[in-house]
Design a protein around this motif. Structure first.
Motif, PDB file in Angstrom:
ATOM      1  N   UNK A  61      -3.624  14.485   2.438  1.00 14.08           N
ATOM      2  CA  UNK A  61      -3.553  15.029   1.304  1.00 14.08           C
ATOM      3  C   UNK A  61      -3.534  13.146   0.299  1.00 14.08           C
ATOM      4  N   UNK A  62      -3.786  12.325   1.099  1.00 14.11           N
ATOM      5  CA  UNK A  62      -3.633  10.535  -0.592  1.00 14.11           C
ATOM      6  C   UNK A  62      -5.263  10.123  -0.454  1.00 14.11           C
ATOM      7  N   UNK A  63      -5.723   9.795   0.421  1.00 13.17           N
ATOM      8  CA  UNK A  63      -7.205   9.712   0.966  1.00 13.17           C
ATOM      9  C   UNK A  63      -8.428   9.460   0.008  1.00 13.17           C
ATOM     10  N   UNK A  64      -7.722  10.996  -0.597  1.00 14.37           N
ATOM     11  CA  UNK A  64      -8.546  11.025  -1.595  1.00 14.37           C
ATOM     12  C   UNK A  64      -8.058  10.501  -3.021  1.00 14.37           C
ATOM     13  N   UNK A  65      -7.066  10.343  -3.382  1.00 13.67           N
ATOM     14  CA  UNK A  65      -6.598   9.425  -4.787  1.00 13.67           C
ATOM     15  C   UNK A  65      -6.757   8.215  -3.989  1.00 13.67           C
ATOM     16  N   UNK A  66      -7.723   7.597  -3.388  1.00 13.20           N
ATOM     17  CA  UNK A  66      -7.408   6.227  -3.544  1.00 13.20           C
ATOM     18  C   UNK A  66      -8.610   5.854  -4.398  1.00 13.20           C
ATOM     19  N   UNK A  67      -8.808   4.173  -4.670  1.00 12.60           N
ATOM     20  CA  UNK A  67      -9.989   3.406  -5.559  1.00 12.60           C
ATOM     21  C   UNK A  67     -11.117   3.355  -4.939  1.00 12.60           C
ATOM     22  N   UNK A  68     -10.669   3.437  -3.178  1.00 13.38           N
ATOM     23  CA  UNK A  68     -12.197   3.397  -2.213  1.00 13.38           C
ATOM     24  C   UNK A  68     -13.101   4.721  -1.530  1.00 13.38           C
ATOM     25  N   UNK A  69     -12.269   5.878  -2.599  1.00 19.37           N
ATOM     26  CA  UNK A  69     -12.943   7.184  -2.157  1.00 19.37           C
ATOM     27  C   UNK A  69     -14.332   7.213  -2.439  1.00 19.37           C
ATOM     28  N   UNK A  70     -14.811   6.543  -2.818  1.00 16.62           N
ATOM     29  CA  UNK A  70     -16.637   6.001  -3.205  1.00 16.62           C
ATOM     30  C   UNK A  70     -17.127   4.550  -2.729  1.00 16.62           C
ATOM     31  N   UNK A  71     -16.476   4.182  -1.701  1.00 13.35           N
ATOM     32  CA  UNK A  71     -17.166   2.832  -1.948  1.00 13.35           C
ATOM     33  C   UNK A  71     -18.225   3.113  -0.493  1.00 13.35           C
TER      34      UNK A  71
END
Length: 238
Positions: free
Chosen positions: A62-72
């Motif tokens: 549940x944490x990945x979507x909150x990272x700064x790289x989710x749309x890299x």
């Protein structure tokens, strides 16, 4: 670089970090103003030679979507597996599914919780593997005295450390050779503790490149402060 083959990075990040004594997996703990995983991935993304990075995450993450790289644009995700080797194999299969030169590609497998690796050593590792035409890993020679102990913690023997090395990551191999080795180990139910061990099981050649000792793996709670000190010392803004 001495070769023009595509290079992908694979970062298994499906673990739940039980030894960190917390509800948040260790790869998502704060480090240097980011998370451990973001710090690691941003380091890898500085390598201009990478075609992309595949991160294998837990199905319940549940944490990945909150990272700064989710749309890299160079970061992709796939589902991880029960064991590290399963996550790596899933990531290799993902790269394979993309086509686009996967048959000739090489892959850097790197621990999500090893954010202090240096780019210079990664580049040297890649050059070594391409020059020698075989897999290679970063590792450090064992310097401490090693004791073999019985289950009751009584010392049984002192080991000869002269030929012992502590394996680090990245570990760098031709994608198809690593994929085949992992599939073989899964079929034969052979233990795989790192990618090199899978290649070893099928008789492959793996070179060791001496690594810096500060390429630590964040495993215990106290490692976070140590990692932040290392990154600061390496010149990263914290």
């Amino acid at each position: 670089m001495t070769d023009t083959k595509k290079i992908w990075a694979v970062v298994p990040a499906a673990g739940i970090g039980q030894r960190m004594e917390g509800a948040v997996p260790k790869q998502y703990l704060p480090l240097a103003g980011k998370t451990v995983l973001e710090t690691t991935l941003e380091k890898l993304l500085e390598l201009e030679l990478l075609a992309g990075v595949v991160v294998a995450i837990n199905a319940r993450d549940t944490h990945w979507q909150k990272t700064s790289l989710v749309n890299h644009p160079k970061v992709f995700i796939c589902l991880g597996g029960k064991e590290r080797s399963d996550s790596v194999l899933n990531a290799l299969n993902f790269v394979q599914s993309l086509g686009d030169g996967a048959e000739e590609a090489w892959v850097l497998v790197h621990d999500a919780a090893r954010p202090c690796v240096t780019l210079d050593n990664i580049r040297t590792l890649i050059d070594l593997a391409f020059t020698e035409k075989c897999g290679a890993i970063l590792a450090s020679a064992v310097s401490d005295t090693l004791k073999r102990v019985h289950r009751n913690n009584i010392i049984a023997a002192t080991e000869d450390r002269s030929t012992l090395w502590q394996a680090h990551t990245p570990q760098f191999f031709p994608l198809q050779k690593l994929r085949s080795a992992l599939e073989y180990c899964r079929e034969k139910d052979l233990p795989v503790t790192d990618e090199a061990s899978a290649i070893e099981q099928v008789g492959g050649k793996v070179l060791v490149l001496a690594d810096r000792r500060d390429n630590i793996k964040v495993t215990m709670p106290e490692d976070l402060a140590w990692a932040e000190f290392i990154l600061d010392n390496q010149g990263l803004q914290v």
